[in-house]
Design a protein around this motif. Structure first.
Motif, mmCIF file in Angstrom:
data_model
loop_
_atom_site.group_PDB
_atom_site.id
_atom_site.type_symbol
_atom_site.label_atom_id
_atom_site.label_comp_id
_atom_site.label_asym_id
_atom_site.label_seq_id
_atom_site.Cartn_x
_atom_site.Cartn_y
_atom_site.Cartn_z
ATOM 1 N N ILE A 247 0.857 -1.689 -0.017
ATOM 2 C CA ILE A 247 -0.108 -0.407 -0.110
ATOM 3 C C ILE A 247 1.120 0.681 0.446
ATOM 4 O O ILE A 247 2.404 1.077 0.321
ATOM 5 N N ASN A 248 0.326 2.175 -0.744
ATOM 6 C CA ASN A 248 0.663 3.015 -0.842
ATOM 7 C C ASN A 248 1.239 4.359 0.439
ATOM 8 O O ASN A 248 2.274 5.214 0.445
ATOM 9 N N SER B 220 -13.453 -3.124 -5.956
ATOM 10 C CA SER B 220 -13.321 -2.616 -4.398
ATOM 11 C C SER B 220 -11.534 -2.683 -5.125
ATOM 12 O O SER B 220 -11.639 -4.626 -5.810
ATOM 13 N N THR B 221 -11.158 -2.019 -4.378
ATOM 14 C CA THR B 221 -9.518 -2.367 -3.864
ATOM 15 C C THR B 221 -8.775 -1.883 -2.453
ATOM 16 O O THR B 221 -10.168 -2.834 -1.507
ATOM 17 N N THR C 231 -16.196 -13.619 -9.292
ATOM 18 C CA THR C 231 -14.867 -14.657 -9.122
ATOM 19 C C THR C 231 -13.594 -15.406 -8.297
ATOM 20 O O THR C 231 -14.100 -14.584 -7.029
ATOM 21 N N GLN C 232 -13.047 -16.307 -8.340
ATOM 22 C CA GLN C 232 -12.658 -17.199 -7.526
ATOM 23 C C GLN C 232 -11.114 -16.191 -7.022
ATOM 24 O O GLN C 232 -11.485 -16.429 -5.859
ATOM 25 N N GLU C 233 -10.631 -15.726 -7.714
ATOM 26 C CA GLU C 233 -9.722 -14.439 -7.494
ATOM 27 C C GLU C 233 -9.977 -13.765 -6.582
ATOM 28 O O GLU C 233 -8.907 -12.961 -5.865
ATOM 29 N N LYS C 234 -11.408 -12.715 -6.891
ATOM 30 C CA LYS C 234 -11.342 -11.700 -6.372
ATOM 31 C C LYS C 234 -11.725 -12.369 -4.848
ATOM 32 O O LYS C 234 -11.949 -11.019 -3.504
ATOM 33 N N VAL D 205 -22.243 -1.729 -2.444
ATOM 34 C CA VAL D 205 -22.761 -1.667 -4.616
ATOM 35 C C VAL D 205 -21.397 -0.594 -4.256
ATOM 36 O O VAL D 205 -21.474 0.039 -4.501
ATOM 37 N N PHE D 206 -20.383 -1.011 -4.700
ATOM 38 C CA PHE D 206 -19.115 -0.677 -5.800
ATOM 39 C C PHE D 206 -19.642 -1.023 -6.868
ATOM 40 O O PHE D 206 -19.319 -2.223 -7.917
#
Length: 565
Positions: free
Chosen positions: A186-187, A217-218, A254-257, A355-356
């Motif tokens: 993270i920055n 979402s991040t 998705t599974q990755e998310k 909701v994003f």
């Protein structure tokens, strides 16, 4: 009277010490600083310390984790009572049977269930030890807590705006985990994240939240959402309430998310928040067995697999308090929009929804409207018109005469009253100009069951109790175009710009102003050939917002462009 032996000895010792101090060259003399250090050491060894030294030398205990009592016992309470008022521990490892909720919380070790085929991290839970089942007390408490996070925040919204110690503790736990991760970074500190600060203001209001930044979402956004949810659970459990269903349901495509969200929740395991991630990457039987052995606070899932588990009664989501829908465009590509709406209908409790939205397509508006009910808080750091006005319908009407304009106003009113799904009529506002014939407009509108009242009526129009054609008709507020700066346009679901088409910056101000607190808004505007100068800019705004451009307006823009060339 003769002096005793003790008095003689004290006098002799005093004289001896005075003689020693008088000898400047004596090696036994010490400085004032060294003498203070020696005296402090003697006090420590004897157990007598100053008040300011309590924090330095006393250690935290399970009853006083933040050392608020400086190692002293709380004499006002029994030693078996709950932590003191100053203690900020929200998730005790074990609650006594005399606690108000009558339950035990056992913070177990994290355990990963992998399928027989060897696929790991498919169903992950921070707490897989089966908890003690409670009696009728739990059912009664759960009935009171079904209101979820929204009911709590409406009561204590002002005090919730400033972050609690536990919220900061959750953010720090996630931040430390990210810093030790060689892949994710993270920055800047999470607590200094601009989006997170704005999110806390919206979350504390208790209203549904629509994030229209244009992205899903991040890591930073997920961290703030899950930390705020954990803080809400802590507040509820401090009041003695428990939950039989997952508190937070995080829907992903998705599974990755799901793996990303699960990794952000994992550091909260040490604080008593247990997360389970379910998706089609593992066998259904394996996940059913895993869910039977745990009661997670957070549930991360794809809509498809979650519906399968709900239909098989492997998990109960009826009491979910916080629903997060991540990315409408990605859910649309996966064909999950209808499933998402079905999941929303399966939740019977009073729900707080986030909701994003990464899509501004007109086709996604009904989905957002079905997920978000009532007033909302719009959250977006993107200043583009598309982000600030997402889900607001722009109805552009072309007219050639004042009679035709008035006719189209009446038609728009009829459509608004005929399309409304809620029993309460829409809140309407007319924006008029000096050239408008108010008397003729009022007569035409009143013939349809409406009354026009001057002024914004303190921002919220009153409702007319009379019925026309079986429907309630609202009182329509009216203001001048010069009053839009002092009127809260976010209180209205239907706004009619009846003056001459305003400059494009004024139009954008009205559009984005009414979008702050609603996703059901419709902005009606009327344009003629005399106002062709703004047609080109109006077409650009409609295209940016992903809305259809009327053919007459597009032709008007093309004609204006060819005449200038």
């Amino acid at each position: 009277m003769a002096k005793g032996d003790d008095a003689v000895a004290r006098k002799r010792n005093k004289a001896t010490r005075k003689k020693l101090r008088s000898k400047s060259g004596d090696s036994s003399s010490v400085s004032a600083r060294v003498a203070a250090i020696i005296a402090s050491k003697k006090r420590r060894m004897s157990g007598k310390r100053r008040q300011c030294q309590g924090m330095c030398f006393s250690l935290p205990t399970p009853d006083d984790p933040y050392n608020d009592r400086h190692g002293k016992k709380d004499l006002n309470k029994d030693t078996k009572a709950s932590p003191s008022k100053g203690s900020k521990r929200e998730f005790p490892k074990e609650k006594s049977t005399s606690a108000p909720n009558g339950t035990l919380r056992d913070v177990g070790r994290e355990k990963v269930l992998s399928s027989k085929e060897g696929s790991g991290d498919i169903l992950t839970s921070g707490h897989l030890a089966k908890r003690r089942k409670t009696g009728p007390e739990r059912t009664k408490i759960y009935a009171n807590v079904k209101g979820g996070v929204q009911g709590f925040q409406e009561e204590d919204s002002e005090s919730s705006i400033s972050p609690s110690k536990f919220l900061i503790l959750c953010l720090n736990a996630i931040e430390n985990a990210l810093y030790h991760d060689s892949i994710k970074r993270i920055n800047k500190p999470l607590f200094a994240d601009t989006w997170g600060i704005e999110f806390l203001k919206c979350y504390s209001s208790g209203k549904d939240i629509l994030d229209t930044s244009g992205l899903s979402s991040t890591d930073e956004k997920i961290a703030w959402v899950v930390s705020s949810a954990a803080d809400s659970i802590a507040r509820k459990e401090k009041e003695g309430l428990t939950f039989s269903s997952p508190y937070l349901l995080f829907l992903v495509s998705t599974q990755e998310k799901a793996t990303q969200v699960r990794s952000m929740c994992k550091p909260l395991k040490a604080l008593g928040v247990h997360t389970v991630s379910i998706h089609p990457g593992a066998s259904l039987d394996h996940q059913i067995q895993g869910l039977k052995s745990c009661e997670p606070e957070f549930l991360v899932s794809t809509p498809e697999r979650l519906l399968e588990l709900v239909e098989m009664q492997a998990i109960d989501i009826s009491g979910v308090s916080l629903l997060v829908v991540d990315g409408l465009e990605s859910l649309s590509r996966g064909g999950y929009l209808d499933m998402t709406r079905s999941i929303r209908k399966s939740i019977s409790s009073k729900l707080h929804t986030i909701v994003f939205s990464d899509s501004f397509s007109y086709a996604d508006v009904p989905v957002v409207q079905s997920l978000l009910g009532g007033p909302i808080q719009r959250l977006s750091l993107n200043t583009s018109v598309a982000c600030q006005s997402a889900c607001i319908i722009q109805s552009i009407n072309f007219y050639t005469s004042e009679e035709e304009k008035l006719s189209k106003v009446i038609q728009a009113l009829n459509r608004a009253n005929g399309s409304q799904l809620c029993p309460q009529p829409l809140k309407m506002l007319f924006i008029l100009g000096k050239e408008c014939n108010v008397d003729e407009l009022a007569a035409a509108v009143k013939s349809k069951g409406h009354d026009i009242v001057a002024g914004a009526l303190c921002g919220v129009p009153k409702i007319n109790n009379s019925k026309v054609d079986g429907r309630l008709r609202p009182v329509v507020a009216k203001i001048g175009i010069e009053q839009i700066n002092t009127t809260d346009l976010g209180n209205y679901e239907s706004i009619f710009i009846l003056c001459a088409f305003p400059p494009i910056d004024k139009y954008v101000q009205i559009l984005t102003g009414m979008a702050r607190h609603t996703v059901n808004g419709v902005l009606h505007s009327f344009i003629s050939r005399d106002e062709a100068l703004v047609a080109g800019s109006l077409v650009e705004i409609l295209e940016q917002c992903g809305q259809d451009v009327p053919e007459t307006v597009r032709n008007l823009s093309l004609a204006q462009g060819s005449s200038q060339s």
